[in-house]
Enzyme design. Structure first.
Site, PDB file in Angstrom:
ATOM      1  N   GLY A   1      46.589  30.542 -24.514  1.00 40.56           N
ATOM      2  CA  GLY A   1      47.742  29.646 -24.610  1.00 40.56           C
ATOM      3  C   GLY A   1      48.904  30.314 -25.308  1.00 40.56           C
TER       4      GLY A   1
ATOM      5  N   SER B   1      38.407  25.828 -28.586  1.00 39.56           N
ATOM      6  CA  SER B   1      37.990  26.550 -27.391  1.00 39.56           C
ATOM      7  C   SER B   1      38.592  27.948 -27.319  1.00 39.56           C
ATOM      8  CB  SER B   1      38.342  25.774 -26.115  1.00 39.56           C
ATOM      9  OG  SER B   1      39.593  26.171 -25.597  1.00 39.56           O
ATOM     10  N   VAL B   2      37.981  28.753 -26.478  1.00 36.04           N
ATOM     11  CA  VAL B   2      38.433  30.121 -26.228  1.00 36.04           C
ATOM     12  C   VAL B   2      39.837  30.159 -25.641  1.00 36.04           C
ATOM     13  CG1 VAL B   2      37.463  30.220 -23.893  1.00 36.04           C
ATOM     14  CG2 VAL B   2      37.668  32.339 -25.229  1.00 36.04           C
ATOM     15  N   LYS B   3      40.265  29.057 -25.014  1.00 36.41           N
ATOM     16  CA  LYS B   3      41.551  29.029 -24.324  1.00 36.41           C
ATOM     17  C   LYS B   3      42.744  29.021 -25.282  1.00 36.41           C
ATOM     18  CE  LYS B   3      39.905  28.841 -20.081  1.00 36.41           C
ATOM     19  NZ  LYS B   3      40.173  29.881 -19.075  1.00 36.41           N
ATOM     20  N   ASP B   4      42.506  28.776 -26.567  1.00 36.78           N
ATOM     21  CA  ASP B   4      43.610  28.894 -27.528  1.00 36.78           C
ATOM     22  C   ASP B   4      44.209  30.294 -27.480  1.00 36.78           C
ATOM     23  OD1 ASP B   4      42.873  26.369 -28.242  1.00 36.78           O
ATOM     24  OD2 ASP B   4      42.280  26.851 -30.289  1.00 36.78           O
TER      25      ASP B   4
END
Length: 457
Positions: A48, A42-45
């Site tokens: 993070g 996901s883009v959220k890596d």
């Protein structure tokens, strides 16, 4: 030898892939930035690792610490991967509408997951926002990234996603479309792209039940816009600090159903096995593109995550049919129920100061089992005959007390276009009825009897 020192070193540099089948009739070129190529799918890596490393530099997060975050699942995965590489523990709070796959994935990478109720106000101590904040205060050497208000979120996309899009399109991008949740992806990358070319148009994709679109267009935070919806990872009932409305030129709202159907089309027609909010982003972006794009324009759409998060929902035929998202059955909607009534019908309510005995007389006279409770113009609670009966048996003296002493939380608000099967799934022991606002902003109640009547035709 060619290798990476840890999994987080593989984050970023995701590909642009041209959409070919779902874009028929649209001028210009539509490109998808496929973020499931990140190691956590996901883009959220991207955010993070950025939030953790910024916290380390600021001295907020120290060796052996615990990362605590409220997440819809993907941010938790991104944080967990970096935590593994750096030796931190993770505790994540999620809402109960998140898919079981997301919860299982977070636990698989060693995180503790606490599931919290969805349909409570953000400031309610039970909300996943509040629980995360409380744990951060209680647990020593813990870090609460708060992706909603932590500007490292937008900074991650300003530093990576925006430059990647600009380079991959050789500066030819004219439109940038993205679902808006925390706001970091659209605003961070959007800021970078606009700095390179002020004429780049940013299109934010919102969902029905979220406050963003109306706030952008009117400057009013309208709580009447907030009601339960099913799509995960998009829309909000708060205004995160990462949402810079000056960087978002237009908002398009997309229904749960349109998003779900488009998600399945992307898998079958484009070979992109993506998540639910990806369908939202593509559907909304294409709606805008049909009206506004011309030959030579280039639109980039962010596809945030992978379809493995939604195997028991979007990619489950039974679930899709049960929610009216596949055309196996002809489902009526809340709108149909409201429009079937006399237009002069008004919502019956009781005030918080009304005596319980008087409320009982009203329920009996009107032949109803439940009623909203108001304080002035606001709906603040609900009353049911079963609750009153139980209380009167235990405490007969309560008949002379105000309704406020035994009322339950307010009934849930739902959207006009929710189908009967979705409405019926929202009525249970804890929530005996639903509320809906019509096109003129009048409030109506929907009960089990209304649903049965509609289903019987």
């Amino acid at each position: 030898m060619q290798y990476y020192n840890s999994i987080v070193d593989t984050i970023g540099d995701t590909p642009l892939v041209k959409l070919n089948k779902v874009t028929k009739g649209i001028k210009g070129t539509i490109l998808a930035k496929v973020e499931y190529f990140n190691p956590g799918n996901s883009v959220k890596d991207r955010i993070g690792i950025k939030m953790i490393e910024d916290a380390e530099k600021a001295g907020i997060l120290r060796s052996g610490g615990t990362i605590i975050e409220g997440t819809s699942g993907n941010t938790g995965m991104g944080l967990a991967l970096t935590a593994i590489a750096k030796g931190y523990k993770c505790i994540f709070t999620v809402s109960d509408k998140q898919s079981q796959e997301k919860i299982n994935i977070l636990r698989a990478v060693g995180a503790e997951v606490i599931v919290c109720p969805t349909n409570v106000a953000p400031e309610d101590p039970r909300s996943y926002y509040s629980v995360a904040r409380r744990l951060n205060q209680e647990i020593p050497n813990s870090f609460y990234p708060n992706q909603y208000d932590n500007l490292s979120n937008a900074a991650a996309h300003y530093e990576t996603t925006g430059p990647e899009i600009w380079a991959q399109t050789e500066g030819k991008v004219t439109h940038y479309a993205c679902g808006v949740g925390t706001g970091g992806t659209i605003c961070g990358a959007g800021k970078y792209l606009k700095e390179q070319n002020a004429n780049v148009v940013t299109v934010g994709i919102d969902t029905y039940g979220s406050v963003f679109k109306k706030y952008k267009e009117t400057g009013v935070f309208d709580e009447n816009e907030i009601y339960p919806y099913l799509t995960e990872g998009i829309g909000e009932d708060i205004l995160p600090k990462n949402v810079d409305f000056s960087l978002i030129d237009h908002f398009i709202k997309v229904t749960d159903k349109d998003a779900a159907v488009m998600t399945r089309r992307l898998a079958r027609e484009e070979g992109m096995f993506v998540g639910w909010s990806c369908g939202s982003a593509v559907y909304g972006a294409l709606e805008y593109a049909r009206e506004h794009m011309k030959e030579g324009d280039v639109m980039v759409i962010i596809l945030p995550d992978h379809g493995t998060r939604y195997l028991n929902k979007i990619y489950n035929d039974t679930w899709m049919k049960d929610h009216g998202f596949l055309e196996a059955r002809d489902f009526a909607t809340a709108r149909d129920i409201v429009h079937s009534r006399n237009i002069s019908d008004r919502l019956l309510t009781v005030d918080t100061v009304m005596k319980v005995n008087d409320a009982v007389r009203l329920l009996t006279k009107e032949g109803i089992s439940q009623i909203p409770v108001t304080d002035g113009e606001q709906i603040v609670g609900s009353l049911t005959d079963s609750k009153i009966l139980g209380q009167l048996i235990e405490r007969p003296e309560i008949r002379d007390s105000p309704v406020s002493e035994l009322m339950d939380p307010p009934f849930k608000f739902v959207g006009l276009d929710n189908t009967l099967d979705v409405l019926s799934s929202l009525i249970d022991k804890e929530n005996k009825a639903l509320l809906v606002r019509d096109e003129l902003n009048r409030v109506h109640i929907i009960t089990q009897a209304d649903l049965l009547s509609a289903m019987a035709g």
